[in-house]
Design an enzyme around this catalytic site. Structure first.
Site, short mmCIF file in Angstrom:
data_model
loop_
_atom_site.label_atom_id
_atom_site.label_comp_id
_atom_site.label_asym_id
_atom_site.label_seq_id
_atom_site.Cartn_x
_atom_site.Cartn_y
_atom_site.Cartn_z
N HIS A 95 11.11 -6.14 -4.37
CA HIS A 95 10.91 -6.46 -2.90
C HIS A 95 11.98 -7.36 -2.16
O HIS A 95 12.16 -7.25 -1.04
CB HIS A 95 9.38 -7.40 -2.80
CG HIS A 95 9.50 -8.81 -3.40
ND1 HIS A 95 9.21 -9.27 -4.11
CD2 HIS A 95 10.06 -9.93 -2.57
CE1 HIS A 95 9.42 -10.70 -4.45
NE2 HIS A 95 9.96 -11.00 -3.34
N ASP A 126 7.96 -4.71 -9.95
CA ASP A 126 8.66 -5.50 -8.96
C ASP A 126 9.95 -5.93 -9.42
O ASP A 126 10.53 -7.19 -9.20
CB ASP A 126 7.80 -6.68 -8.48
CG ASP A 126 8.49 -7.18 -7.19
OD1 ASP A 126 9.46 -6.70 -6.52
OD2 ASP A 126 7.89 -8.27 -6.49
N SER A 209 13.20 -15.50 -4.69
CA SER A 209 12.78 -14.07 -5.48
C SER A 209 14.01 -13.63 -6.32
O SER A 209 15.00 -13.51 -5.47
CB SER A 209 12.16 -13.30 -4.54
OG SER A 209 10.70 -13.75 -4.35
#
Length: 357
Positions: A95, A126, A209
């Site tokens: 993402h 992911d 992230s």
């Protein structure tokens, strides 16, 4: 509290920083009049030495690992990544890369922005790998630990670029292991259901992230991916509840992408169907209706067909697509499971040999 995990990517924007800080005072009661007695000199020395040792250990870990943590610019979004090897491969979240194919990479040592290109993205877990177009001298690959050695209570540091603040470090502990969490699709999310996640109290903010969750041996034990939000508080952050993809899965996916350009063995179980959540007469989620069945897939081989409504996997109730994904996340391809479903007014069961995502 309904803690709903959300992605921790941040959009590029000027970051206002507030001056000042808020101090928290802890009141301690005393039994009897007069000031509380001070600690004995020997006790003070022990406390001081222990604190100093831990501080020195933190500083060593940061010096060891931070040069291997990068900031990734993907279009108008920012995230983090980890230098995977000396060939310029960088592992991050799917993402974070989104639909972009080229990226701006900034390393912690403050050198010029480097260009990178996508190798492959694997939204189902992911994870993604990008590669620097030109590998600078002195690029330092991170050292990766093992998932088996991750324990609840273990001190960890999270490194990345929260809110665009590159080379930031937060600290906490491993709060739990083996969590299964689901990621939304809004805002560029993958919609993945992720098993065996490491829960941590180290602050995970937008921009973290794809960064590093690190133990005190300077080893990567996970990639921070999700932070929980409290739906009862309007979706505001739930402090101290973050989730990281375990290092075993990171290495499995990254190694396959680097070797083959794609994931060839996901290790993730599947029923080989497309489905949608259905509701009962009171408009409550009541199961997953099969919309399509893959020919010769796991469900088809077991006799399931379009229109059947799955209500249970083994002993686990299934009410939504998310709960079905979470039930399958802990299973392995090739394993036989009991699937309970309804067909018209009848309730049936089937033994299904699971396929692979």
């Amino acid at each position: 509290m309904d803690a709903t995990p959300t992605r921790s990517r941040v959009r590029r924007s000027p970051l206002p920083l507030a001056a000042g800080a808020c101090a928290i005072a802890l009141a301690v009661g005393c039994a009897g009049p007069g000031p509380a007695p001070s600690a004995a000199p020997a006790q003070q020395a022990v406390v001081s030495r222990t604190t100093g040792d831990l501080e020195e250990q933190y500083q060593t870990v940061i010096k060891d690992v931070l040069p291997s943590v990068v900031q990734i610019g993907a279009g108008d979004a920012l995230g983090s990544g980890i230098v995977y090897d000396d060939k310029g491969h960088i592992v991050t979240n799917a993402h974070v890369v989104g639909r972009e194919k080229t990226f701006d990479v900034s390393v912690a040592t403050g050198e010029k922005v480097l260009k990178a290109s996508l190798v492959s993205s694997y939204p189902e877990q992911d994870l993604a790998v990008i590669k620097l177009d030109s590998v600078p001298g002195g690029l330092r690959a991170a050292r990766f630990g093992t998932t088996d050695e991750v324990e609840v209570g273990q001190i960890v540091l999270a490194m990345g670029s929260p809110l665009g603040l590159s080379s930031s470090v937060t600290q906490g502990i491993v709060s739990a292991v083996g969590r299964t969490v689901s990621e939304g699709r809004s805002g560029g999310g993958t919609g993945a259901t992720l098993a065996d996640m490491v829960q941590t109290s180290a602050a995970i903010n937008p921009g973290n992230s794809g960064g590093a969750l690190v133990n005190l041996d300077s080893e990567i034990i996970g990639i921070p991916t999700l932070a929980a939000t409290d739906s009862e508080q309007g979706g505001s952050a739930a402090p101290g509840i973050g989730f990281a993809i375990p290092v075993s899965m990171v290495r499995t996916v990254a190694d396959q992408i680097i070797r083959s350009g794609k994931v060839t063995d996901s290790g993730r179980a599947a029923l080989d169907i497309m489905g949608r959540t259905v509701v009962d007469d009171d408009y409550r989620p009541a199961g997953v209706a099969i919309v399509s069945v893959e020919e010769d897939g796991a469900a088809a081989e077991a006799g399931l067909r379009v229109g059947d409504v799955i209500v249970r996997i083994g002993d686990t109730p299934v009410t939504t697509i998310t709960s079905l994904s979470e039930a399958l996340a802990g299973e392995k391809p090739g394993r036989k499971i009991r699937v309970t479903y309804t067909r018209g007014d009848s309730r049936k069961t089937a033994e299904v040999t699971l396929g692979e995502i």
